[in-house]
Enzyme design. Structure first.
Site, mmCIF file in Angstrom:
data_model
loop_
_atom_site.group_PDB
_atom_site.id
_atom_site.type_symbol
_atom_site.label_atom_id
_atom_site.label_comp_id
_atom_site.label_asym_id
_atom_site.label_seq_id
_atom_site.Cartn_x
_atom_site.Cartn_y
_atom_site.Cartn_z
ATOM 1 N N ASP A 405 0.858 -1.190 0.000
ATOM 2 C CA ASP A 405 0.000 0.000 0.000
ATOM 3 C C ASP A 405 0.894 1.239 0.000
ATOM 4 O O ASP A 405 2.116 1.138 0.163
ATOM 5 C CB ASP A 405 -0.874 -0.070 1.267
ATOM 6 C CG ASP A 405 -1.917 1.028 1.334
ATOM 7 O OD1 ASP A 405 -2.292 1.580 0.288
ATOM 8 O OD2 ASP A 405 -2.361 1.339 2.465
ATOM 9 N N GLU A 408 2.585 5.064 -3.931
ATOM 10 C CA GLU A 408 2.534 6.008 -5.070
ATOM 11 C C GLU A 408 3.850 6.764 -5.244
ATOM 12 O O GLU A 408 4.162 7.082 -6.401
ATOM 13 C CB GLU A 408 1.369 6.983 -4.885
ATOM 14 C CG GLU A 408 -0.003 6.348 -5.049
ATOM 15 C CD GLU A 408 -0.327 5.325 -3.950
ATOM 16 O OE1 GLU A 408 0.143 5.516 -2.816
ATOM 17 O OE2 GLU A 408 -1.021 4.347 -4.246
ATOM 18 N N ASP A 483 -8.818 3.661 -2.652
ATOM 19 C CA ASP A 483 -9.820 4.068 -1.661
ATOM 20 C C ASP A 483 -11.079 4.641 -2.297
ATOM 21 O O ASP A 483 -11.252 5.858 -2.388
ATOM 22 C CB ASP A 483 -9.207 5.078 -0.683
ATOM 23 C CG ASP A 483 -8.103 4.450 0.150
ATOM 24 O OD1 ASP A 483 -8.059 3.205 0.241
ATOM 25 O OD2 ASP A 483 -7.287 5.204 0.706
HETATM 26 O O1 MIG Z 1 -3.757 5.984 4.733
HETATM 27 O O2 MIG Z 1 -3.569 0.696 5.692
HETATM 28 O O3 MIG Z 1 -5.807 2.130 0.348
HETATM 29 O O4 MIG Z 1 -6.768 -0.123 1.663
HETATM 30 O O5 MIG Z 1 -6.804 -0.059 4.478
HETATM 31 C C1 MIG Z 1 -4.549 4.862 4.599
HETATM 32 C C2 MIG Z 1 -4.745 1.437 5.844
HETATM 33 C C3 MIG Z 1 -3.677 3.654 4.369
HETATM 34 C C4 MIG Z 1 -4.903 2.955 2.389
HETATM 35 C C5 MIG Z 1 -5.333 1.758 1.617
HETATM 36 C C6 MIG Z 1 -6.369 1.003 2.391
HETATM 37 C C7 MIG Z 1 -5.807 0.601 3.738
HETATM 38 C C8 MIG Z 1 -5.329 1.829 4.502
HETATM 39 N N1 MIG Z 1 -4.363 2.566 3.690
#
Ligand code: MIG
Length: 798
Positions: A405, A408, A483
């Site tokens: 995650d 980016e 998200d």
């Molecule tokens: O700032 O890890 O897209 O799937 O549950 C949020 C917590 C960070 C974003 C991800 C989401 C995940 C969440 N993350």
């Protein structure tokens, strides 16, 4: 100056006259009098690369997107100089390059124009950054349509849109919001029912304008790097997508369980909560194969650690979950907490593996753990180190999949939501700033993760999922669309995003079912799971802020419908696995937007909602509350309504009645759809028959079924089973031919063939030319046949 609104700028520069050219094997170089060089490379007869420099020489040729094992080689190549142009011809296309201004046009061999420069290549010098803003404009005719570009949250046909590629953590994004998480600078053009593709392999921030600024111009440009693009000749969209996917690569097969249903939430903890959820799935008899641990499983969000208060003995827990059929998937983010007591941080610091600012200090940014440094995954040595970090998680603890995650990369509390642009990257030995590396950062992280998980999972297969991706990421990882929000509009978006990813080479994708932000109503969740089971990746996820999103968080009816659709997915696993095989073998997208399915039918060119799942199942989600049916376009051909077995003739828009526990699903006449029994998880049951739903058709139709050991790599040694069923239906006759390939002996011994839509009463059956005894009464009652799996020919007559 960086421009993102002005395509034509008064400071634009253009190639001048071509003064010389050289032909060197598969490439032709054209030199202009103002130091522009155009290099045209014939990768294949139908795949041509155009690369420009304005410096008088080319920099090192390096791409993260291109798969080194892509096919190349051509059958024919001829380069001819005429009075005012050059002509390059292959066995598929003809490319004309004008001497006066280097402008290009591409024709097929019947002289149909496929692609034509408008201004063609031009550029603007950037004093601030050095290098150029490189630009390309193409003439576009009325009626031309555009598709592809990855995860864009807009209508399928991109005509009239301007889109931006810059990987961005876009929490609760909206319809039309730009840019999003992924960067796939590949589009498909469709004109006069002929398709072609353009892949602009440039990792800087890029823009595509499809007749938005000017009605008859399509253009694309980048804030740095080279004008470097590939032209892919169709004329079928199928060929364009297959060539693009071959060029940027295909994944290996995932373990079959990864095609099951996954359950996720931010976050399941402590251990007792995880156990409660998994037990509840088994109790409710809703199949589920994977359970996810989001960031709270870690100790202070330090990657590769565990919160021992919540998870005192992860190894034991993971093993207990596994006994119950659950595979554990854990999240791993790129930010490494700055903490001298933390071994991962210490080691990376010692080895100098973190990204640095231009002037030397390590790049620092706030994410979940607080102040972090970030590994430079564009350095092969760092990737190797990162891969090694998975040893304990995978080999010792038994985790089966890893979820990347925030790659980016996302940074909190800063206006641009990411790294400062001066951050330095190794870029596999081609040092550069974050301007160039930003869009590939996530893919290189997922790549390193993939190599680690694969190494330690061996001889089993790895499972990786990523949020950010650049073209080619499909070689390493699956993905989800980020998200999203629990709204009807987002259900519409998810449907298009997953289809679009599918024709953009990254088919193993799904959305957060039910929506990540906010809380879905029971009805919205129902409509979402009914669509989600037809997406290659199928996972419910939610932020957890607004209540629960497990099926039992809703009323009984929703639970029953969820079970019904997840059951259907599990029954369709062999069908789903077969489409995955066709994706990795032939580059065929698993989901086919209608325009892909039948590009010759102009009715499909602006459709969004309907798609073909695999080759033979047509699906159309319900996207509004209180629906008792919907209008939809059924493509040409004959289709059986899956729920009623009623046959309809396609090629028209029609109303389809549905109930709350249905969405429109049709099966192509003539199909044989393979099914397994419902299992609570992959491998739960041993079973002795493969179910084949046969949908009668007058005429011929082919269906295939791929199977193997469902995990491991034996399939690469030929240990797979590939069945080809050829049916021929006549007024009172049905023939089924079966051809087998591969060395895998499937564990079942017979087929149960459900005969659907047979227009005659069976009087006689021959198997491999021998007549069999018939229990006519039973046959009429049950409409199925049991046949030994070794049959070659089945002949049914009425
Ligand atoms: O700032 O890890 O897209 O799937 O549950 C949020 C917590 C960070 C974003 C991800 C989401 C995940 C969440 N993350």
């Amino acid at each position: 100056m960086i421009t993102n609104t002005e395509l034509e700028f008064k400071g634009d520069l253009y190639p001048s006259k071509i003064v010389s050219f050289e032909h060197d094997v598969d490439s032709v170089y054209f030199h202009s009098s103002n130091s522009v060089i155009l290099k045209v490379t014939i990768v294949r007869d139908s795949l041509i690369r155009f690369r420009y420099t304005t410096k008088g020489y080319f920099s090192n040729d390096f791409s993260y997107a291109i798969d080194k094992s892509h096919s190349h080689g051509y059958n024919f190549l001829e380069v001819i100089e005429e009075f005012d142009f050059f002509k390059i011809q292959t066995s598929k296309v003809k490319c004309i390059i004008q001497k006066i201004d280097m402008r290009i046009s591409v024709f097929d061999l019947k002289d149909n124009i496929l692609l034509e420069d408008e201004l063609g290549f031009h550029w603007e010098e950037s004093y601030e950054f050095g290098g150029n803003i490189v630009k390309m404009s193409k003439a576009s005719k009325d009626g031309e349509c555009f598709y592809g570009l990855g995860d864009k949250a807009t209508q399928m046909n991109l005509k009239g849109k301007r889109l931006e590629n810059f990987a961005t953590d876009q929490y609760a994004f909206q319809k039309e919001q730009e840019p999003l998480y992924k960067v796939v600078p590949f589009y498909i053009g469709l004109q006069h029912k002929q398709a072609y593709g353009i892949f602009f392999d440039n990792t800087f921030r890029t823009f595509f304008d499809f007749c938005h600024e000017r009605r008859n111009v399509t253009s694309f440009w980048a804030e740095g790097g080279e004008m470097n693009y590939y032209f892919i000749h169709g004329p079928k969209m199928e060929d364009v997508v297959a060539s693009y996917t071959d060029l940027t690569g295909k994944p290996e097969l995932p373990p079959l369980w990864a095609l099951g249903y996954h359950q996720c939430k931010w976050s399941y903890f402590p251990e007792s909560n995880v156990k409660e959820v998994t037990a509840k799935f088994r109790e409710s008899k809703i199949p589920c194969d994977a359970i996810y641990l989001d960031i709270d499983y870690m100790d202070g969000f330090r990657c590769f650690t565990w919160n021992k208060e919540y998870f005192p003995d992860p190894k034991r827990m993971v093993a207990e979950l596994a006994e119950n059929g659950f595979k554990t998937v854990v999240i791993i983010d790129p930010g490494i907490k700055i903490d001298k007591e933390y071994s991962v941080y210490k080691e990376a610091l010692e080895k100098d593996y973190f990204c640095k600012r231009a002037d030397g200090p390590y790049m620092k940014g706030k994410v979940w753990p607080g102040e972090c440094n970030f590994p430079d995954y564009t350095n092969p040595e760092v990737r190797e180190w990162w891969a090694g970090l998975f040893k304990e998680l995978i080999s010792d603890i038994g985790v089966k999949g890893v979820w990347n995650d925030m790659n980016e990369p996302a940074v909190m509390e800063v206006p641009n939501k990411t790294f400062p642009m001066d951050v330095r990257h190794d870029y596999d030995g081609n040092p550069c700033s974050h301007r160039k590396a930003h869009n590939v950062y996530g893919t290189q992280m997922a790549r390193a993760t993939y190599h680690g998980v694969k190494r330690f999972a061996y001889p089993k297969r790895p499972f990786i999922i990523t949020r950010s991706a650049y073209a080619g990421a499909q070689r390493y990882t699956s993905s989800w669309t980020g998200d999203n929000v629990a709204s009807w509009e987002h259900l519409w978006i998810a449907n298009i995003q997953v289809q679009r990813m599918s024709i953009s080479g990254m088919g193993f994708t799904g959305s957060d079912i039910g929506g990540f932000a906010e809380q879905p109503s029971g009805e919205l969740y129902t409509r979402w799971i009914q669509l989600g089971v037809f997406h290659p990746f199928c996972r419910t996820h939610s932020s957890g802020d607004h209540g629960d999103q497990e099926p039992w968080a809703f009323d009984l009816e929703v639970i029953d419908i969820t079970r019904k659709f997840v059951n259907l997915r599990y029954q369709l696993l062999p069908y789903l696995y077969t489409m995955f095989w066709q994706y990795i073998e032939e580059g065929i997208p698993m989901l086919k937007p209608l325009v892909y399915y039948d590009q010759a039918d102009t009715q499909t060119h602006y459709r969004n909602d309907e798609f073909v799942f695999g080759n033979q199942i047509l699906v159309c989600p319900i996207l509004e509350p209180n629906a008792i049916g919907r209008r939809m376009y059924v493509p040409r051909g004959q289709w059986y309504n899956y729920w009623t077995a009623k046959l309809v003739n396609g090629g028209k828009e029609m109303w389809v009645d549905t109930k709350y526990d249905e969405i429109p699903v049709f099966v192509k006449a003539g199909s044989i759809i393979p099914k397994y029994p419902v299992q609570q998880y992959v491998g739960e049951l041993e079973f002795d028959e493969l179910i084949l739903d046969l949908y009668y058709k007058e005429g011929k139709e082919k269906s295939v079924v791929y199977e193997d050991a469902q995990d491991g790599y034996d399939y690469k040694k030929g240990r797979y089973s590939f069945l080809t069923f050829q049916i021929t239906g006549k007024v009172s006759e049905l023939n089924i031919q079966l051809h087998k390939e591969g060395k895998y002996d499937t564990p079942y011994s017979k087929y149960k063939i459900n005969l659907i839509g047979l227009p005659f009463k069976i009087k006689r059956i021959e198997i491999d030319n021998e007549e069999v005894d018939l229990d006519i009464e039973a046959l009429e009652r049950d409409s199925y046949l049991i046949v030994d799996k070794e049959f070659n020919a089945l002949h049914i007559t009425g």
